[in-house]
Design an enzyme around this catalytic site. Structure first.
Site, mmCIF file in Angstrom:
data_model
loop_
_atom_site.group_PDB
_atom_site.id
_atom_site.type_symbol
_atom_site.label_atom_id
_atom_site.label_comp_id
_atom_site.label_asym_id
_atom_site.label_seq_id
_atom_site.Cartn_x
_atom_site.Cartn_y
_atom_site.Cartn_z
ATOM 1 N N ARG A 21 26.266 -11.001 38.584
ATOM 2 C CA ARG A 21 24.531 -11.041 39.088
ATOM 3 C C ARG A 21 24.247 -12.426 38.425
ATOM 4 O O ARG A 21 25.043 -13.189 37.961
ATOM 5 C CB ARG A 21 23.778 -10.200 38.374
ATOM 6 C CG ARG A 21 24.137 -9.916 37.081
ATOM 7 C CD ARG A 21 23.194 -9.432 36.288
ATOM 8 N NE ARG A 21 23.622 -8.801 34.935
ATOM 9 C CZ ARG A 21 23.090 -9.602 33.926
ATOM 10 N NH1 ARG A 21 22.805 -10.894 34.168
ATOM 11 N NH2 ARG A 21 23.656 -9.273 32.611
ATOM 12 N N LYS A 47 32.451 -1.399 31.723
ATOM 13 C CA LYS A 47 33.192 -2.451 30.793
ATOM 14 C C LYS A 47 34.502 -2.148 30.455
ATOM 15 O O LYS A 47 35.605 -2.914 30.216
ATOM 16 C CB LYS A 47 32.217 -2.699 29.414
ATOM 17 C CG LYS A 47 31.137 -3.914 29.982
ATOM 18 C CD LYS A 47 30.349 -3.595 28.624
ATOM 19 C CE LYS A 47 29.030 -4.806 28.765
ATOM 20 N NZ LYS A 47 28.394 -4.332 29.862
ATOM 21 N N GLU A 88 35.559 -1.509 20.104
ATOM 22 C CA GLU A 88 36.331 -2.779 20.182
ATOM 23 C C GLU A 88 36.207 -3.364 18.829
ATOM 24 O O GLU A 88 35.137 -3.384 18.019
ATOM 25 C CB GLU A 88 35.232 -3.580 21.161
ATOM 26 C CG GLU A 88 35.999 -5.039 21.563
ATOM 27 C CD GLU A 88 34.930 -5.372 22.937
ATOM 28 O OE1 GLU A 88 35.399 -5.224 24.031
ATOM 29 O OE2 GLU A 88 34.170 -6.138 22.643
#
Length: 430
Positions: free
Chosen positions: A288, A116, A199
């Site tokens: 995916r 990420k 974050e």
């Protein structure tokens, strides 16, 4: 087209993949742990191979065991589903080295987006807005410095996290170090790696995602989903399409193309954003099939799993512009306790139920507690909501405790009915 596909997964998604293979005239080979020996997906497959004990690390996460099953059964392709090895670039590479086709995007792009922190840098380089955050945390001292710079509340995130795991919301400095260590431990146990980053926690945000399909260096937008109803950062309810204005739709489409154009991305993927203060912020890219792919199938009329297989087999899909005439809502029915499923019934109309469970099956603590995905579709959102309420009132599950009552409560909540919820709504509701 492929002759035989190895299904490198279990449960409802294994059932879904096997059914798609059979619809295309392809034989499906299941791999299973000793715990799943009598599971529905094993019975549905044309052939099956036991690959280990109940622990995921000893079975479904065992790359060598899964690959050996494919080699023994002479499979010419591998479908990883979601979870487990589905975003493991090394496994995708090993599949290719064993002369089998990986039903998914290129391993180098999986590697780029599975991390990420790396995917955030990718987005920033392509001028796609990202949530304010830190680089990878290298020490406790670095953690404290970065946290002060970002400010509270903030999120601690595992760089290789997913499915709500490896994420903690931190309200104050006192919580920071203990939760940092907790995230490291959880990430290591679930994904085998433990780098983390920080974050900013955006308030009043909505979780919006875009289903994409890449083929022949063309990126197709298959529609949006609103996945904001979450508990403990795990999705509970998903809708398609997301409630966006024409201008917001156009902006989102532009951001997706900015992120993926000219990458030769080949197969299915989902680009996820947070929408806050009338701005889209890139969250992550999942390379995916998503758990919630069913709502997109209902609104587009496309069989996304079959499309995955066809793209991997280099069948030219020649997609035409898609029109969205329906609204679909999915809820995740999950077990809260282990036990034996003694009864599981639902209405015989107005509902799609994707499940890998049958009466008599054991729900264990080894794997994800998902029992079924319950999906309703209506000509409007209000009609879909009414159908969902009716269907849930007529679902019956016995033998184990589930979140069915929670799902019923959500379906009758004013915020849900009016579509005015955000990612914090369920935490406040419960």
């Amino acid at each position: 087209m492929f002759q035989k596909v190895l299904v490198a997964n279990r449960g409802e998604i294994a059932v879904r993949i096997i059914e798609a293979c059979h619809a295309l005239g392809i034989q499906a080979v299941a791999v299973y742990s000793t715990v799943d020996e009598h599971a529905s997906f094993v019975k549905l497959a044309d052939e099956s191979v036991c690959i280990g004990t109940g622990s995921a690390s000893e079975s479904y996460l065992n790359r060598e065991a899964v690959l050996m099953a494919g080699i023994i059964k002479q499979c010419d392709a591998v479908h990883p589903g979601y979870g487990f090895l589905s975003e493991d670039p090394l496994f995708a590479q090993m599949v290719a080295e064993c002369k089998m086709t990986w039903i998914g995007p290129q391993s180098e792009l999986i590697k780029e987006f599975a991390d990420k922190e790396s995917s955030r840098r990718w987005a920033e380089e392509r001028n796609v807005p990202t949530i304010p955050g830190s680089e990878l945390i290298t020490s406790t001292e670095n953690l404290l410095v970065q946290a002060k710079q970002i400010g509270f509340p903030l999120l601690i995130k595992a760089s290789f996290g997913g499915g709500g795991k490896g994420i903690r919301c931190i309200e104050s400095m006192d919580e920071l170090v203990p939760e940092f260590k907790s995230v490291q431990q959880e990430a290591t146990a679930s994904f085998g790696v433990s780098p983390v980053y920080l974050e900013k926690d955006l308030s009043d945000a909505r979780h919006i995602e875009v289903q994409v399909l890449g083929q022949h260096n063309v990126i197709y937008n298959l529609g949006t989903r609103n996945c904001s109803l979450q508990l403990h950062r795990q999705k509970v309810v998903e809708e398609s399409p997301a409630d966006l204005t024409t201008e917001q739709q156009a902006e989102l489409d532009q951001l997706v193309h900015r992120l993926l154009d000219d990458t030769h991305y080949n197969n299915l993927g989902t680009v996820e954003f947070l929408f806050a203060d009338n701005h889209f912020y890139f969250l992550e890219m999942n390379t995916r099939l998503q758990v919630e792919h069913g709502v997109t199938e209902e609104t587009t009329g496309l069989d996304i799993v079959q499309m995955q297989i066809k793209v991997a087999a280099d069948v030219n899909l020649k997609l035409v512009p898609i029109t969205f005439k329906q609204h679909a809502i999915e809820v995740r029915l999950s077990a809260l306790t282990p036990g034996t499923l003694s009864k599981f019934t639902w209405p015989d109309k107005d509902v799609r139920v994707d499940t890998g469970m049958q009466v008599g099956d054991q729900v264990t603590a080894y794997y994800d507690p998902l029992i079924a995905k319950i999906i309703v579709t209506g000509s409007s959102r209000s009609e879909a909501v009414e159908k969902l309420q009716s269907v849930l009132d007529n679902v019956e599950v016995l033998g184990i405790k589930t979140n069915l009552d929670t799902l019923k409560t959500i379906s009758k909540n004013d915020q849900f009915i009016n579509g005015t919820y955000d990612i914090d709504s369920l935490s406040k509701m419960f």
